[in-house]
Design a protein around this motif. Structure first.
Motif, PDB file in Angstrom:
ATOM      1  N   ARG A 252       0.988  -1.103  -0.067  1.00  0.00           N
ATOM      2  CA  ARG A 252       0.058  -0.111  -0.162  1.00  0.00           C
ATOM      3  C   ARG A 252       0.908   1.338   0.024  1.00  0.00           C
ATOM      4  O   ARG A 252       0.594   2.444  -0.523  1.00  0.00           O
ATOM      5  N   HIS A 253       1.914   1.230   0.881  1.00  0.00           N
ATOM      6  CA  HIS A 253       2.872   2.323   0.875  1.00  0.00           C
ATOM      7  C   HIS A 253       3.465   2.652  -0.550  1.00  0.00           C
ATOM      8  O   HIS A 253       3.724   3.762  -1.028  1.00  0.00           O
TER       9      HIS A 253
ATOM     10  N   ARG B 184       1.108   4.282  -2.967  1.00  0.00           N
ATOM     11  CA  ARG B 184       1.524   5.727  -2.709  1.00  0.00           C
ATOM     12  C   ARG B 184       2.625   6.485  -3.165  1.00  0.00           C
ATOM     13  O   ARG B 184       2.793   7.489  -3.881  1.00  0.00           O
ATOM     14  N   ASP B 185       3.778   5.681  -3.019  1.00  0.00           N
ATOM     15  CA  ASP B 185       5.123   6.431  -3.480  1.00  0.00           C
ATOM     16  C   ASP B 185       4.881   6.297  -5.005  1.00  0.00           C
ATOM     17  O   ASP B 185       5.711   7.328  -5.647  1.00  0.00           O
TER      18      ASP B 185
ATOM     19  N   ARG C 196       2.674   6.891  -6.811  1.00  0.00           N
ATOM     20  CA  ARG C 196       1.731   7.813  -7.355  1.00  0.00           C
ATOM     21  C   ARG C 196       2.374   9.181  -7.065  1.00  0.00           C
ATOM     22  O   ARG C 196       2.229  10.032  -7.949  1.00  0.00           O
TER      23      ARG C 196
ATOM     24  N   ASP D  75       1.032  12.840  -0.120  1.00  0.00           N
ATOM     25  CA  ASP D  75       1.553  11.991   1.073  1.00  0.00           C
ATOM     26  C   ASP D  75       0.572  10.928   1.541  1.00  0.00           C
ATOM     27  O   ASP D  75       1.128  10.167   2.292  1.00  0.00           O
TER      28      ASP D  75
ATOM     29  N   LEU E  90      -1.884   8.063   2.304  1.00  0.00           N
ATOM     30  CA  LEU E  90      -2.198   6.869   1.629  1.00  0.00           C
ATOM     31  C   LEU E  90      -3.541   6.609   0.768  1.00  0.00           C
ATOM     32  O   LEU E  90      -4.235   7.238   1.210  1.00  0.00           O
ATOM     33  N   PRO E  91      -3.350   5.727  -0.231  1.00  0.00           N
ATOM     34  CA  PRO E  91      -4.504   5.742  -1.222  1.00  0.00           C
ATOM     35  C   PRO E  91      -5.401   5.079  -0.498  1.00  0.00           C
ATOM     36  O   PRO E  91      -5.124   4.118   0.524  1.00  0.00           O
TER      37      PRO E  91
ATOM     38  N   THR F  19       7.069   9.957   5.252  1.00  0.00           N
ATOM     39  CA  THR F  19       6.471  11.289   4.964  1.00  0.00           C
ATOM     40  C   THR F  19       7.813  12.139   4.748  1.00  0.00           C
ATOM     41  O   THR F  19       8.593  12.266   5.589  1.00  0.00           O
TER      42      THR F  19
ATOM     43  N   ARG G 187      -4.460  15.546   6.107  1.00  0.00           N
ATOM     44  CA  ARG G 187      -3.995  14.117   5.911  1.00  0.00           C
ATOM     45  C   ARG G 187      -5.052  13.062   6.439  1.00  0.00           C
ATOM     46  O   ARG G 187      -5.578  13.292   7.487  1.00  0.00           O
TER      47      ARG G 187
END
Lengths: 183, 126, 149
Positions: free
Chosen positions: A90-91, A94-95, A97, A111, A113-114, B75, B123
Protein backbone atom coordinates in the motif's frame (compact mmCIF):
# COMPACT_ATOMS: atom_id res chain seq x y z
CA UNK A 1 -19.03 -14.16 10.77
CA UNK A 2 -17.87 -17.74 10.84
CA UNK A 3 -14.12 -18.19 10.73
CA UNK A 4 -14.20 -21.97 11.02
CA UNK A 5 -13.69 -22.23 7.29
CA UNK A 6 -10.25 -20.82 7.79
CA UNK A 7 -8.92 -23.87 9.48
CA UNK A 8 -6.21 -24.12 6.90
CA UNK A 9 -4.78 -20.77 7.92
CA UNK A 10 -2.68 -22.10 10.77
CA UNK A 11 -1.00 -24.57 8.53
CA UNK A 12 -0.16 -21.91 6.01
CA UNK A 13 0.95 -19.55 8.74
CA UNK A 14 3.40 -22.08 10.08
CA UNK A 15 4.51 -22.73 6.64
CA UNK A 16 5.13 -19.05 5.93
CA UNK A 17 7.16 -18.86 9.07
CA UNK A 18 9.07 -21.99 8.21
CA UNK A 19 9.79 -20.69 4.74
CA UNK A 20 10.93 -17.37 6.06
CA UNK A 21 13.24 -19.10 8.52
CA UNK A 22 14.60 -21.25 5.73
CA UNK A 23 15.19 -18.20 3.59
CA UNK A 24 17.10 -16.56 6.41
CA UNK A 25 19.26 -19.65 6.61
CA UNK A 26 20.17 -19.29 2.97
CA UNK A 27 17.48 -21.28 1.19
CA UNK A 28 16.69 -19.33 -1.95
CA UNK A 29 13.97 -21.74 -2.96
CA UNK A 30 12.06 -20.79 0.18
CA UNK A 31 11.88 -17.25 -1.13
CA UNK A 32 10.49 -18.56 -4.41
CA UNK A 33 7.77 -20.42 -2.57
CA UNK A 34 6.85 -17.35 -0.56
CA UNK A 35 6.78 -15.30 -3.73
CA UNK A 36 4.58 -17.75 -5.57
CA UNK A 37 2.25 -18.06 -2.62
CA UNK A 38 1.75 -14.33 -2.12
CA UNK A 39 2.25 -12.95 -5.62
CA UNK A 40 -1.45 -12.85 -6.41
CA UNK A 41 -2.23 -11.19 -3.09
CA UNK A 42 0.26 -8.38 -3.64
CA UNK A 43 -1.02 -7.83 -7.17
CA UNK A 44 -4.61 -7.64 -5.93
CA UNK A 45 -3.70 -5.10 -3.27
CA UNK A 46 -1.74 -3.02 -5.77
CA UNK A 47 -4.63 -3.11 -8.21
CA UNK A 48 -7.12 -2.20 -5.54
CA UNK A 49 -5.17 0.80 -4.31
CA UNK A 50 -3.63 1.76 -7.61
CA UNK A 51 -6.77 2.16 -9.68
CA UNK A 52 -6.42 -1.12 -11.57
CA UNK A 53 -3.19 0.04 -13.17
CA UNK A 54 -1.37 -3.04 -14.45
CA UNK A 55 2.04 -1.43 -14.82
CA UNK A 56 1.89 0.08 -11.37
CA UNK A 57 0.85 -3.28 -9.94
CA UNK A 58 3.87 -5.00 -11.49
CA UNK A 59 6.19 -2.33 -10.15
CA UNK A 60 4.70 -2.70 -6.71
CA UNK A 61 4.98 -6.47 -6.94
CA UNK A 62 8.69 -6.44 -7.55
CA UNK A 63 9.40 -3.75 -5.01
CA UNK A 64 7.38 -5.50 -2.34
CA UNK A 65 9.42 -8.66 -2.75
CA UNK A 66 12.64 -6.67 -2.98
CA UNK A 67 11.63 -5.25 0.39
CA UNK A 68 11.03 -8.76 1.67
CA UNK A 69 14.45 -9.93 0.50
CA UNK A 70 16.10 -7.01 2.19
CA UNK A 71 14.13 -7.01 5.41
CA UNK A 72 13.69 -10.72 5.99
CA UNK A 73 16.34 -10.86 8.73
CA UNK A 74 14.38 -8.34 10.80
CA UNK A 75 10.85 -9.63 10.32
CA UNK A 76 8.79 -11.27 12.98
CA UNK A 77 5.96 -13.26 11.52
CA UNK A 78 2.93 -13.74 13.73
CA UNK A 79 0.40 -14.34 11.00
CA UNK A 80 0.54 -15.13 7.34
CA UNK A 81 3.14 -13.18 5.42
CA UNK A 82 0.38 -11.31 3.63
CA UNK A 83 -0.32 -9.34 6.81
CA UNK A 84 3.18 -7.89 6.56
CA UNK A 85 3.16 -7.42 2.82
CA UNK A 86 -0.13 -5.54 2.81
CA UNK A 87 1.07 -2.24 4.35
CA UNK A 88 4.27 -2.41 2.32
CA UNK A 89 2.40 -2.75 -0.96
CA UNK A 90 0.00 0.00 0.00
CA UNK A 91 2.82 2.40 0.84
CA UNK A 92 4.56 1.53 -2.40
CA UNK A 93 1.43 2.38 -4.37
CA UNK A 94 1.41 5.72 -2.64
CA UNK A 95 5.09 6.30 -3.42
CA UNK A 96 4.57 5.48 -7.07
CA UNK A 97 1.68 7.87 -7.30
CA UNK A 98 3.72 10.62 -5.68
CA UNK A 99 6.50 10.07 -8.18
CA UNK A 100 4.08 10.02 -11.06
CA UNK A 101 1.97 12.97 -10.07
CA UNK A 102 4.83 14.95 -8.59
CA UNK A 103 3.21 17.86 -6.88
CA UNK A 104 -0.41 17.99 -7.85
CA UNK A 105 -2.25 21.26 -7.57
CA UNK A 106 -5.40 19.71 -6.22
CA UNK A 107 -6.46 19.54 -2.62
CA UNK A 108 -5.43 15.92 -2.22
CA UNK A 109 -2.48 15.27 0.03
CA UNK A 110 0.22 13.64 -2.08
CA UNK A 111 1.62 11.94 1.00
CA UNK A 112 -1.71 10.47 2.05
CA UNK A 113 -2.06 6.76 1.72
CA UNK A 114 -4.42 5.71 -1.06
CA UNK A 115 -7.90 4.39 -0.44
CA UNK A 116 -9.03 1.14 -1.98
CA UNK A 117 -11.13 1.30 -5.09
CA UNK A 118 -13.63 -1.36 -6.05
CA UNK A 119 -12.72 -3.37 -9.13
CA UNK A 120 -14.20 -2.41 -12.52
CA UNK A 121 -16.78 -5.18 -12.31
CA UNK A 122 -18.00 -4.21 -8.88
CA UNK A 123 -21.30 -2.92 -10.18
CA UNK A 124 -22.99 0.43 -9.85
CA UNK A 125 -25.60 -0.96 -7.50
CA UNK A 126 -23.00 -1.48 -4.78
CA UNK A 127 -20.56 1.25 -5.69
CA UNK A 128 -22.40 4.02 -3.85
CA UNK A 129 -22.61 1.91 -0.74
CA UNK A 130 -18.89 1.14 -0.87
CA UNK A 131 -17.87 4.70 -1.50
CA UNK A 132 -20.04 5.89 1.35
CA UNK A 133 -18.06 3.79 3.81
CA UNK A 134 -15.07 5.03 5.73
CA UNK A 135 -11.61 4.22 4.41
CA UNK A 136 -10.95 1.71 7.16
CA UNK A 137 -14.18 -0.14 6.40
CA UNK A 138 -13.29 -0.17 2.73
CA UNK A 139 -9.92 -1.69 3.52
CA UNK A 140 -11.47 -4.30 5.76
CA UNK A 141 -13.94 -5.31 3.06
CA UNK A 142 -11.19 -5.64 0.50
CA UNK A 143 -9.08 -7.78 2.77
CA UNK A 144 -12.06 -9.91 3.69
CA UNK A 145 -13.73 -10.51 0.38
CA UNK A 146 -11.01 -9.98 -2.20
CA UNK A 147 -8.15 -11.45 -0.21
CA UNK A 148 -10.09 -13.78 2.09
CA UNK A 149 -8.16 -12.92 5.21
CA UNK A 150 -9.48 -13.88 8.61
CA UNK A 151 -10.48 -11.19 11.07
CA UNK A 152 -7.28 -11.79 13.03
CA UNK A 153 -5.23 -11.36 9.90
CA UNK A 154 -7.14 -8.26 8.87
CA UNK A 155 -6.49 -6.78 12.29
CA UNK A 156 -2.80 -7.61 12.00
CA UNK A 157 -2.51 -6.18 8.50
CA UNK A 158 -4.19 -2.95 9.53
CA UNK A 159 -2.65 -2.82 12.99
CA UNK A 160 -6.01 -2.47 14.68
CA UNK A 161 -7.75 -4.52 17.40
CA UNK A 162 -9.66 -7.56 16.20
CA UNK A 163 -12.81 -6.16 17.79
CA UNK A 164 -12.53 -3.04 15.66
CA UNK A 165 -12.15 -5.08 12.49
CA UNK A 166 -15.13 -7.20 13.46
CA UNK A 167 -17.43 -4.33 14.34
CA UNK A 168 -16.54 -2.28 11.25
CA UNK A 169 -17.14 -5.27 9.04
CA UNK A 170 -20.40 -6.04 10.76
CA UNK A 171 -21.61 -2.46 10.38
CA UNK A 172 -20.70 -2.32 6.71
CA UNK A 173 -22.54 -5.56 6.01
CA UNK A 174 -25.55 -4.40 7.98
CA UNK A 175 -25.71 -1.23 5.93
CA UNK A 176 -25.53 -3.21 2.73
CA UNK A 177 -28.17 -5.65 3.90
CA UNK A 178 -30.52 -2.79 4.71
CA UNK A 179 -29.85 -1.15 1.39
CA UNK A 180 -30.59 -4.34 -0.52
CA UNK A 181 -33.77 -4.97 1.46
CA UNK A 182 -35.07 -1.52 0.58
CA UNK A 183 -34.48 -1.99 -3.11
CA UNK B 1 -21.12 -18.15 4.03
CA UNK B 2 -24.36 -16.29 3.45
CA UNK B 3 -25.59 -14.88 0.16
CA UNK B 4 -24.34 -11.42 0.95
CA UNK B 5 -20.81 -12.66 1.47
CA UNK B 6 -21.00 -14.68 -1.71
CA UNK B 7 -22.16 -11.59 -3.54
CA UNK B 8 -19.29 -9.51 -2.21
CA UNK B 9 -16.74 -12.18 -2.91
CA UNK B 10 -17.90 -12.26 -6.50
CA UNK B 11 -17.96 -8.49 -6.87
CA UNK B 12 -14.51 -8.00 -5.37
CA UNK B 13 -12.98 -10.41 -7.83
CA UNK B 14 -10.40 -8.49 -9.75
CA UNK B 15 -8.35 -9.41 -12.74
CA UNK B 16 -4.68 -9.04 -11.98
CA UNK B 17 -2.08 -8.57 -14.67
CA UNK B 18 -0.20 -11.60 -15.80
CA UNK B 19 3.31 -11.46 -14.48
CA UNK B 20 5.80 -11.74 -17.33
CA UNK B 21 8.08 -14.73 -16.99
CA UNK B 22 11.21 -12.60 -16.95
CA UNK B 23 9.93 -10.55 -14.05
CA UNK B 24 9.03 -13.72 -12.18
CA UNK B 25 12.52 -15.01 -12.83
CA UNK B 26 14.12 -11.76 -11.76
CA UNK B 27 12.28 -11.66 -8.45
CA UNK B 28 12.98 -15.30 -7.72
CA UNK B 29 16.59 -14.72 -8.70
CA UNK B 30 16.73 -11.86 -6.28
CA UNK B 31 15.65 -14.23 -3.53
CA UNK B 32 18.45 -16.60 -4.40
CA UNK B 33 20.96 -13.79 -4.39
CA UNK B 34 19.70 -12.54 -1.04
CA UNK B 35 19.76 -16.05 0.44
CA UNK B 36 23.33 -16.44 -0.74
CA UNK B 37 24.23 -13.29 1.11
CA UNK B 38 24.93 -11.20 -1.93
CA UNK B 39 22.31 -8.72 -0.89
CA UNK B 40 23.67 -7.70 2.42
CA UNK B 41 21.29 -6.99 5.20
CA UNK B 42 21.96 -3.31 5.48
CA UNK B 43 22.54 -2.67 1.85
CA UNK B 44 19.83 -0.75 0.14
CA UNK B 45 18.25 -2.51 -2.69
CA UNK B 46 15.84 -1.80 -5.40
CA UNK B 47 14.83 -3.48 -8.58
CA UNK B 48 14.21 -1.09 -11.38
CA UNK B 49 11.75 -1.65 -14.15
CA UNK B 50 11.96 0.82 -16.95
CA UNK B 51 8.94 1.04 -19.15
CA UNK B 52 8.60 -2.39 -20.48
CA UNK B 53 8.68 -5.38 -18.27
CA UNK B 54 10.86 -7.10 -20.84
CA UNK B 55 13.73 -4.95 -19.71
CA UNK B 56 13.30 -5.95 -16.10
CA UNK B 57 15.55 -8.97 -16.04
CA UNK B 58 18.47 -7.11 -17.54
CA UNK B 59 18.02 -4.18 -15.23
CA UNK B 60 17.67 -6.43 -12.25
CA UNK B 61 20.85 -8.22 -13.21
CA UNK B 62 22.60 -4.90 -12.92
CA UNK B 63 20.86 -3.72 -9.82
CA UNK B 64 20.14 -6.57 -7.50
CA UNK B 65 23.50 -6.37 -5.87
CA UNK B 66 22.20 -3.36 -4.12
CA UNK B 67 23.00 -0.33 -6.15
CA UNK B 68 19.74 1.50 -5.77
CA UNK B 69 17.71 2.46 -2.76
CA UNK B 70 14.29 1.30 -1.80
CA UNK B 71 13.36 3.82 0.81
CA UNK B 72 11.16 3.05 3.68
CA UNK B 73 7.78 4.62 3.07
CA UNK B 74 8.09 7.83 4.99
CA UNK B 75 6.58 11.27 4.86
CA UNK B 76 8.95 13.96 3.68
CA UNK B 77 10.30 16.21 6.38
CA UNK B 78 12.58 19.17 6.84
CA UNK B 79 15.67 16.97 7.19
CA UNK B 80 15.04 15.74 3.64
CA UNK B 81 14.76 19.33 2.46
CA UNK B 82 18.00 20.22 4.20
CA UNK B 83 19.95 17.38 2.65
CA UNK B 84 18.64 18.30 -0.79
CA UNK B 85 19.42 21.99 -0.26
CA UNK B 86 22.96 21.11 0.80
CA UNK B 87 23.44 18.68 -2.04
CA UNK B 88 23.94 15.86 0.43
CA UNK B 89 20.99 13.70 -0.55
CA UNK B 90 21.82 10.20 -1.63
CA UNK B 91 21.41 9.92 -5.42
CA UNK B 92 19.39 6.81 -4.77
CA UNK B 93 16.76 9.02 -3.20
CA UNK B 94 16.20 10.98 -6.38
CA UNK B 95 12.95 9.23 -7.18
CA UNK B 96 11.49 10.19 -3.84
CA UNK B 97 12.90 13.69 -3.45
CA UNK B 98 12.88 14.99 -7.01
CA UNK B 99 9.57 16.80 -6.70
CA UNK B 100 10.23 19.02 -9.70
CA UNK B 101 10.64 15.92 -11.81
CA UNK B 102 13.72 17.03 -13.72
CA UNK B 103 15.81 14.05 -12.72
CA UNK B 104 18.14 15.88 -10.35
CA UNK B 105 18.03 17.18 -6.81
CA UNK B 106 18.53 20.89 -6.34
CA UNK B 107 17.32 23.93 -4.44
CA UNK B 108 14.01 23.91 -6.29
CA UNK B 109 13.33 20.43 -4.95
CA UNK B 110 14.23 21.54 -1.43
CA UNK B 111 11.79 24.37 -1.87
CA UNK B 112 9.04 22.01 -2.97
CA UNK B 113 9.74 19.67 -0.10
CA UNK B 114 9.42 22.53 2.35
CA UNK B 115 6.14 23.54 0.73
CA UNK B 116 4.87 20.04 1.16
CA UNK B 117 6.06 19.82 4.76
CA UNK B 118 4.16 22.91 5.83
CA UNK B 119 1.06 22.27 3.73
CA UNK B 120 -2.15 22.22 5.73
CA UNK B 121 -3.91 20.03 3.23
CA UNK B 122 -5.73 17.42 5.23
CA UNK B 123 -3.99 14.14 5.89
CA UNK B 124 -6.34 11.28 6.06
CA UNK B 125 -6.01 9.42 9.30
CA UNK B 126 -7.14 5.93 9.37
CA UNK C 1 22.94 7.38 4.87
CA UNK C 2 22.35 6.88 8.50
CA UNK C 3 19.00 8.28 9.46
CA UNK C 4 17.59 8.41 12.90
CA UNK C 5 13.96 8.63 13.56
CA UNK C 6 13.31 11.64 15.65
CA UNK C 7 11.92 11.17 19.07
CA UNK C 8 11.30 14.61 20.30
CA UNK C 9 10.16 15.37 23.73
CA UNK C 10 7.40 17.83 23.38
CA UNK C 11 6.31 20.15 26.06
CA UNK C 12 3.53 22.64 25.84
CA UNK C 13 3.73 25.46 28.31
CA UNK C 14 0.57 26.64 29.96
CA UNK C 15 0.27 30.22 29.08
CA UNK C 16 -1.15 32.90 31.23
CA UNK C 17 -1.55 36.19 29.51
CA UNK C 18 -2.00 39.72 30.67
CA UNK C 19 -3.77 41.04 33.66
CA UNK C 20 -7.23 39.86 34.74
CA UNK C 21 -9.98 41.77 32.95
CA UNK C 22 -11.20 44.80 34.82
CA UNK C 23 -14.79 44.71 33.60
CA UNK C 24 -17.11 42.42 31.66
CA UNK C 25 -16.68 44.34 28.43
CA UNK C 26 -12.95 43.85 28.55
CA UNK C 27 -13.44 40.09 28.86
CA UNK C 28 -14.34 39.75 25.21
CA UNK C 29 -12.08 42.42 23.79
CA UNK C 30 -9.65 41.07 21.19
CA UNK C 31 -6.14 40.64 22.49
CA UNK C 32 -2.83 40.03 20.80
CA UNK C 33 -0.41 37.54 22.20
CA UNK C 34 3.08 36.51 21.21
CA UNK C 35 4.35 32.94 21.51
CA UNK C 36 7.97 31.88 21.26
CA UNK C 37 8.96 28.64 19.58
CA UNK C 38 11.95 27.41 21.53
CA UNK C 39 14.23 24.50 20.67
CA UNK C 40 16.81 23.18 23.08
CA UNK C 41 19.41 21.22 21.13
CA UNK C 42 21.90 20.75 23.91
CA UNK C 43 25.35 20.61 22.36
CA UNK C 44 24.16 19.66 18.88
CA UNK C 45 24.17 22.31 16.13
CA UNK C 46 20.70 22.90 14.70
CA UNK C 47 20.46 22.78 10.91
CA UNK C 48 16.73 22.33 10.41
CA UNK C 49 13.52 22.06 12.37
CA UNK C 50 9.82 21.64 11.84
CA UNK C 51 6.86 21.66 14.13
CA UNK C 52 3.09 21.57 13.98
CA UNK C 53 1.34 23.77 16.52
CA UNK C 54 -2.33 24.06 17.34
CA UNK C 55 -3.43 26.90 19.59
CA UNK C 56 -7.05 26.34 20.43
CA UNK C 57 -8.98 29.42 21.32
CA UNK C 58 -6.73 31.70 19.29
CA UNK C 59 -6.27 32.82 15.72
CA UNK C 60 -2.82 32.83 14.20
CA UNK C 61 -2.14 36.18 12.59
CA UNK C 62 1.60 36.36 12.11
CA UNK C 63 4.87 34.47 12.00
CA UNK C 64 8.28 35.95 12.48
CA UNK C 65 11.80 34.60 12.56
CA UNK C 66 13.94 33.69 15.49
CA UNK C 67 16.94 35.01 17.32
CA UNK C 68 19.94 33.12 15.90
CA UNK C 69 21.21 34.53 12.63
CA UNK C 70 20.69 31.20 10.90
CA UNK C 71 16.98 31.30 11.71
CA UNK C 72 16.34 35.03 11.61
CA UNK C 73 14.08 34.81 8.59
CA UNK C 74 10.52 33.74 9.21
CA UNK C 75 10.12 29.98 8.90
CA UNK C 76 8.17 28.49 6.02
CA UNK C 77 4.44 28.06 6.59
CA UNK C 78 1.27 27.64 4.63
CA UNK C 79 -0.39 31.06 4.24
CA UNK C 80 -3.73 29.34 4.78
CA UNK C 81 -2.66 28.80 8.38
CA UNK C 82 -3.14 32.44 9.19
CA UNK C 83 -6.64 33.06 10.49
CA UNK C 84 -6.72 29.48 11.70
CA UNK C 85 -5.49 27.84 14.87
CA UNK C 86 -3.11 25.26 13.34
CA UNK C 87 0.16 25.86 11.58
CA UNK C 88 3.12 23.81 10.41
CA UNK C 89 6.44 25.64 10.59
CA UNK C 90 9.70 24.55 9.01
CA UNK C 91 13.07 26.21 8.58
CA UNK C 92 16.51 25.17 7.55
CA UNK C 93 19.94 26.78 7.59
CA UNK C 94 22.46 25.91 4.93
CA UNK C 95 25.36 28.00 6.21
CA UNK C 96 28.27 26.71 8.26
CA UNK C 97 27.46 28.71 11.37
CA UNK C 98 24.78 26.74 13.13
CA UNK C 99 23.45 27.62 16.56
CA UNK C 100 23.13 25.23 19.46
CA UNK C 101 21.65 25.28 22.94
CA UNK C 102 18.33 26.84 23.87
CA UNK C 103 17.18 28.79 20.85
CA UNK C 104 14.16 30.90 20.02
CA UNK C 105 13.72 29.87 16.42
CA UNK C 106 10.43 31.59 15.63
CA UNK C 107 7.68 33.68 17.07
CA UNK C 108 3.94 33.37 16.54
CA UNK C 109 1.45 36.16 16.84
CA UNK C 110 -2.09 35.24 17.78
CA UNK C 111 -5.30 37.01 18.62
CA UNK C 112 -7.70 35.89 21.26
CA UNK C 113 -11.19 37.07 21.99
CA UNK C 114 -10.15 37.93 25.47
CA UNK C 115 -12.10 35.08 27.01
CA UNK C 116 -9.68 32.35 26.08
CA UNK C 117 -7.90 32.28 29.40
CA UNK C 118 -4.79 30.18 29.40
CA UNK C 119 -3.77 29.01 25.95
CA UNK C 120 -2.40 25.51 25.66
CA UNK C 121 -0.48 25.04 22.44
CA UNK C 122 -0.44 21.45 21.28
CA UNK C 123 2.73 20.41 19.50
CA UNK C 124 3.23 17.49 17.14
CA UNK C 125 5.18 16.31 14.11
CA UNK C 126 8.39 17.81 15.39
CA UNK C 127 11.65 17.16 13.59
CA UNK C 128 15.11 18.54 14.24
CA UNK C 129 18.18 17.80 12.15
CA UNK C 130 21.87 18.30 12.85
CA UNK C 131 24.73 19.57 10.71
CA UNK C 132 24.77 16.38 8.69
CA UNK C 133 21.06 16.29 8.08
CA UNK C 134 20.48 13.55 10.62
CA UNK C 135 17.39 13.70 12.75
CA UNK C 136 18.10 14.00 16.44
CA UNK C 137 16.16 14.31 19.63
CA UNK C 138 15.60 17.81 20.88
CA UNK C 139 13.28 19.52 23.28
CA UNK C 140 10.75 21.88 21.74
CA UNK C 141 8.19 24.07 23.36
CA UNK C 142 5.95 26.97 22.59
CA UNK C 143 5.76 29.45 25.39
CA UNK C 144 4.43 32.88 26.12
CA UNK C 145 6.84 35.51 25.02
CA UNK C 146 7.93 38.31 27.27
CA UNK C 147 6.64 40.54 24.50
CA UNK C 148 2.98 39.67 24.91
CA UNK C 149 0.76 42.65 24.81
Amino acid sequence: MNDARRDGTDEEERSDRALLDAFRRGDGDAFRQLYERHRAFVLRVAMRFGGADNELALDVLQETFAWLARRAPDLELRHRLSTLLYPVARHLVRDHRVRRERYPDGDGDPDALPSPEPPPGFGDDLRDWFQGLGPLQQEILGLRFADELSLEEIAAALDIPVGTAKSRLHNALRQLREKLEHE
Amino acid sequence: MDDLEKLLRARFRQDAPEVPADLDAAIVGLGHEAAAGHVRRRRRLRLVRIGSVAAAAAIVALCWLGTRALDEPRTLDVADAWRVARGLADPDETARLDLTGDGRLDAADADRILDRVVSLRPRRDR
Amino acid sequence: MIAFRLLVTLAAALLAFGNPPQDPAATHAPGFQVLDVVVDTGAIPLAAWQLEVTVEGALLVGVEGGEPAAFRDAPRYDPKALQGDRIVLAALAVGDELPRGKLRVARLHVTTNGSSGNLTPVLRSAVTADAEGRRFEAHLEVQASGEGR
